[in-house]
Scaffold this active site. Structure first.
Site, PDB file in Angstrom:
ATOM      1  N   LYS B  44     -30.725  44.366  12.871  1.00 19.44           N
ATOM      2  CA  LYS B  44     -31.703  45.447  13.015  1.00 19.44           C
ATOM      3  C   LYS B  44     -33.018  45.045  12.357  1.00 19.44           C
ATOM      4  CE  LYS B  44     -31.936  50.505  12.141  1.00 19.44           C
ATOM      5  NZ  LYS B  44     -31.250  51.620  11.470  1.00 19.44           N
ATOM      6  N   SER B 119     -30.766  55.627  14.558  1.00 14.73           N
ATOM      7  CA  SER B 119     -31.917  54.756  14.729  1.00 14.73           C
ATOM      8  C   SER B 119     -31.571  53.324  15.115  1.00 14.73           C
ATOM      9  CB  SER B 119     -32.739  54.738  13.439  1.00 14.73           C
ATOM     10  OG  SER B 119     -32.004  54.122  12.400  1.00 14.73           O
ATOM     11  N   SER B 143     -27.284  56.715  11.541  1.00 15.59           N
ATOM     12  CA  SER B 143     -28.009  55.729  12.346  1.00 15.59           C
ATOM     13  C   SER B 143     -27.185  54.566  12.852  1.00 15.59           C
ATOM     14  CB  SER B 143     -29.208  55.192  11.562  1.00 15.59           C
ATOM     15  OG  SER B 143     -30.263  56.119  11.622  1.00 15.59           O
TER      16      SER B 143
END
Lengths: 483, 450
Positions: B44, B119, B143
């Site tokens: 990420k 997210s 997330s």
């Protein structure tokens, strides 16, 4: 006109001389090319995390114990949020409601009176970087930032509103510096910024319980600046009140050149620091045994040492105070006394000739070439009558310059005292023969004439004649001839 | 594939090939290699990678190349994993759909008209469509689990403190936790093996004995006591989702677990508690983005305050600004006690709910989200509606306990995730339940047709 009482409280920042910074392993060394003593952590790069340097906590406890503080069993770090370009994260990791220590005190002597000044709290925090302006802060087209200092450990020591004059504030600050230096946790160099001070000051009509509105004075870079700024502020505030005005609560800066304090920013627009516990750091549980270990490792502190000098060595309070004013001076003294057990004589030499030479040469005691044992042997040479007091001063200056042993200097320069009675008598007779008028004056009761005659004998022997013997023989001769 | 999914902000093909060649050499030389050697693990883009652009999907960090790697990245490298790229996310991990990315929205491989969740949407989508075998995400309020659920893959949020946060660009420090995405439970265990453990660079990382997580890959949950919090199955949950979850729970029961409905009475306060604590921490964590040292700086500014304000006004997106303002307000003098302090107290109550439940149960299960993946643009106009996507996941971050999303069925062709919740540092029980479920179902074998 109303009589006012001054109320002062000091916030003192002390840089701790740990090797690495408070939350990372970058060096704390002073100076260095800008932005070379940095790493991702003290630069506050995205994603980095602080880890507490245990030595910082130990040093803070050490300083706190020396200031008679209570050490918290549970303490934590908080974030103090405000925007300023010298702060890499735009928050400072500090301590808010649970500082490492508090409830301490420090005794100061002012006009032979002991005043106990409260230490409200002592907490740890990280230092900020430094802005380098191009010109002055108001006219600079741009500024550069040096983060070498960012993350250097600090303790902030907050006094109670217990100081009653600029003089007391100065004495408090000097005493604080002495104590912290004794503990060895900081150099306390005001000129390098490792000891810094802000002052809160207000005045109130004598007899009033309630505090007046205070101002905070910043940029106090020396003891003199502290004293002058506070004195100025007392007068300024008195003037305002006497004209029926009102003191504005604000931060003011000391302008050294103009000798005035000037408003910096008004507290009415003060920052809301939005303190909250730093979630990146876990609370600290302080082991009481660790605290006791630290307490046991503290050196004898200045007050106790001064007291002991008066009791054990029979020194006057004045001498004891000066000799214990730094740890180095006191260590020098004790080392010397252990080799030459006449404390008052050692004290006299240290406070007289030694301190004069150090001051004149701008030399620190730690850099002084004379070692305690050498001063002791000089005093021994005097006691044994090998050199006179006058010669000793010459030898001492030579020792200060070269670091040589006094015995060697005396030998090399042939400074051994003349104690041979007949040799001195010969000079005495010669001097009396050449100065009949002085001899007559003395005989007529003018005691002062003797001094002149002694001086003449010493001059002839180039100072080497035993002064007591000279005195004795001269008097003998003069009185003899009078009969 | 990437053209249609847009999982990556930065692709690091060369680096991945170089790492793969190193593993090839090891194999040729007959050296022992780790289970992750040569396996592409996407990361990420809020996790710092030395020398590789790391943006947190923010214009603020559009050109930021960190001079250091996060501890998890170093651990993956040490295990021989390769890095295919840095995945898309909602700006600074604030959002539930990747629509708050400053750059583009990642698409759900099961329906490119829908969001992948957020997210960590890029990581979930990359694993779902096969652009990476595994991935790392971060989970502050859901997330990892939400996008795992929306994309039909495994997502694991470890216990707070189990994985180092060093190098994770902070959103809310007391809630953030890094965790893995994978297609099956075995890979999840292998990734946990690689990333869990104490890190001296993170004061909040726990000192604990890291087990070999693969030893929990046991097809047996007989006697396991499972609780189902009623609050997580209540009216806000889409009926299709509830049906699928009820069926999944029945499967667990049929495999020998005992199942009971239970209560977590403070659940209704979780969302508001979270939206005080997380923004409060974020308002401080994000203060460093001011244009002075790195990243974006606004042009044409008159003085330093003007530079700060213009940089932050132009550099942050709307959701980030909303949360910074919320958090600043919650910490302000006069409001701190009523908001932030009160939220901390409620957080304790929520944690105590779980403590009590875990006195009776080994595991709690629930849906991950009230709905399946929603359509792009469907909730962007209503932040509160968007926040509700995290209603089932947020409490775990407040309590610090581990949580996992496993694929458990479909509603109208879109995947549904089952959330498993465990005691602090009891990742093993989650893995065992997940593995058993997986061995007795086919959902993890479903692959989106693109």
């Amino acid at each position: 006109m109303t009589n006012y009482e001054t109320v002062i409280g000091l916030e003192v920042h002390v840089e701790l001389k740990t090797r690495s910074k408070i939350f990372c392993d970058s060096t704390t060394e002073f100076g260095g090319e800008p932005n070379t003593h940095v790493c991702p952590v003290c630069l506050g790069l995205p994603g980095v995390l602080p880890v507490v340097n245990k030595t910082v906590v130990e040093y803070a406890i050490r300083a706190a114990l020396a200031l008679n503080c209570q050490i918290a069993g549970f303490s934590k770090f908080d974030r103090k949020n405000y925007y300023y370009p010298d702060m890499p994260k735009n928050y400072q990791i500090s301590q808010y409601d649970l500082p490492i220590a508090g409830h301490g005190y420090l005794d100061i002597d002012v006009n032979n009176e002991v005043r106990r000044i409260g230490i409200t709290r002592l907490h740890m925090e990280e230092d900020t970087g430094k802005l380098v302006h191009q010109g002055t802060i108001t006219t600079t087209p741009y500024s550069l930032v040096d983060y070498n200092r960012a993350g250097v450990p600090l303790v902030e020591i907050v006094s109670g509103p217990d100081l009653r004059s600029p003089e007391e504030a100065r004495v408090y600050m000097e005493k604080l510096k002495t104590i912290i230096q004794y503990t060895g946790v900081s150099d306390c160099k005001m000129e390098e910024g490792s000891l810094r001070c802000d002052a809160n000051i207000s005045i109130r009509p004598v007899g009033n319980e309630q505090f007046g509105t205070k101002t905070e004075i910043k940029n106090l870079n020396s003891f003199k600046a502290l004293y002058r700024a506070l004195s100025y502020e007392v007068e300024r505030q008195t003037g305002v009140l006497n004209k029926g005005g009102r003191i504005v609560q604000e931060t003011r800066t000391w302008d050294e050149r103009e000798g005035v304090t000037l408003p910096l920013r008004s507290k009415e627009y003060a920052h809301d620091y939005r303190y909250f516990p730093d979630p990146d750091l876990v609370p600290m549980i302080i082991d009481p045994e660790w605290v006791e270990d630290i307490r046991r490792s503290l050196p004898e502190l200045p007050d106790a040492r001064r007291e002991r000098y008066m009791q054990e060595y029979g020194l006057p309070g004045y001498d004891a105070g000066i000799l214990t004013s730094t740890k180095e001076l006191a260590d020098f003294f004790e080392s010397c006394v252990s080799a030459y057990p006449n404390p008052k004589a050692v004290s006299n030499w240290m406070m007289g000739d030694l301190s004069r030479l150090l001051n004149a040469g701008g030399v620190e005691l730690t850099a002084c070439k004379i070692k305690p044992a050498q001063l002791a042997s000089l005093l021994q040479l005097m006691d044994e009558g090998i050199i006179s007091g006058r010669i000793a001063k010459t030898v001492f200056e030579e020792m200060f310059a070269s670091g040589k042993d006094p015995g060697d200097i005396v030998k090399e320069k042939g400074l051994v005292q003349i104690s041979d009675k007949s040799a001195i008598m010969a000079v005495v007779e010669d001097v009396l023969a050449k100065n009949p008028k002085s001899a007559a004056d003395f005989r007529a009761g003018k005691e002062r004439a003797l001094g002149f005659l002694v001086g003449q004998v010493m001059k002839t022997t180039r100072g080497k004649a035993n002064p007591e013997l000279v005195d004795k023989l001269l008097k003998e001769k003069l009185l003899q001839e009078k009969l | 594939m990437e053209d249609r999914i847009a999982a990556y902000i930065t692709r690091t093909r060369e680096k991945a090939l170089e790492q793969a060649r190193a593993v090839d050499r090891q194999i040729r030389n007959g050296e022992k290699i780790s289970p992750l050697a040569g396996i592409p693990v996407a990361v990420k883009d809020n996790i710092c990678t030395d020398g590789i652009l790391t943006t947190a999907a923010s214009r603020m960090l559009a050109g930021f190349v960190p001079p250091y790697s996060a501890t998890v990245v170093k651990r993956l490298e040490a295990a021989g994993a390769t890095l295919p790229g840095k995945t898309n996310l909602d700006e600074f991990a604030m959002g539930s759909s990747t629509e708050n990315s400053a750059f583009f929205t990642t698409r759900n491989p099961w329906d490119t008209g829908r969001v992948p969740g957020g997210s960590s949407g890029g990581s979930a989508a990359a694993v779902a469509c096969g652009e990476a075998v595994c991935a790392l995400g971060s989970d502050t309020g859901g997330s990892i689990r939400l996008p795992a659920s929306f994309c039909g893959v495994i997502g694991f949020k470890p216990t707070y403190g189990a994985v180092s946060r060093y190098g994770l660009i902070a959103f809310a420090s007391s809630l953030d936790q890094i965790g893995p995405f994978s297609r099956d439970v075995t890979d999840c265990a292998l990734l946990l093996n690689a990333i869990c453990g104490h890190d001296p660079l993170d004061s909040t990382s726990a000192r604990f004995d890291v087990p070999d997580f693969t030893r929990f890959l046991v097809n047996d949950i007989r006697g396991m006591k499972i609780g189902v919090p009623e609050e997580y199955m209540a009216e806000g949950i889409n009926s299709g989702v509830r049906e699928v979850v009820v069926k999944a729970i029945a499967l667990l029961e049929s495999l020998g677990a005992s199942v009971e409905y239970t209560n977590l009475p403070h659940t209704e306060y979780a969302l508001s508690t979270y939206y005080l604590i997380a923004p409060a921490e974020a308002s401080s964590n994000l203060a460093r983005y001011d244009g002075v040292r790195y990243g974006f700086r606004a042009a044409k500014t008159s003085d330093v305050m003007d530079m700060f304000m213009k940089t932050r006004s132009q550099g942050f997106g709307a959701e980030v600004k909303r949360r910074i303002m919320l958090g600043t307000y919650a910490l302000s003098a006069g409001y701190y006690d009523a908001y932030y302090l009160k939220a901390l107290k409620v957080r304790t109550l929520i944690k105590e709910d779980f403590d009590r439940a875990f006195e009776k149960y080994d595991l709690l299960v629930s849906p991950v989200s009230p709905t399946t993946a929603f359509r792009c643009g469907e909730k962007t106009g209503d932040p509160l509606e968007m926040y509700l996507s995290d209603i089932c996941t947020i409490s775990l971050n407040l309590a610090g306990i581990p949580g996992m999303s496993i694929p458990c069925g479909f509603v109208e062709g879109m995947p549904v995730g089952l959330q498993l919740m465990g005691k602090h540092f009891d990742e093993g029980t989650l893995l065992r339940a997940a593995y058993t479920f997986e061995q007795n179902s086919d959902y993890h074998r479903a692959f989106p047709v693109l």
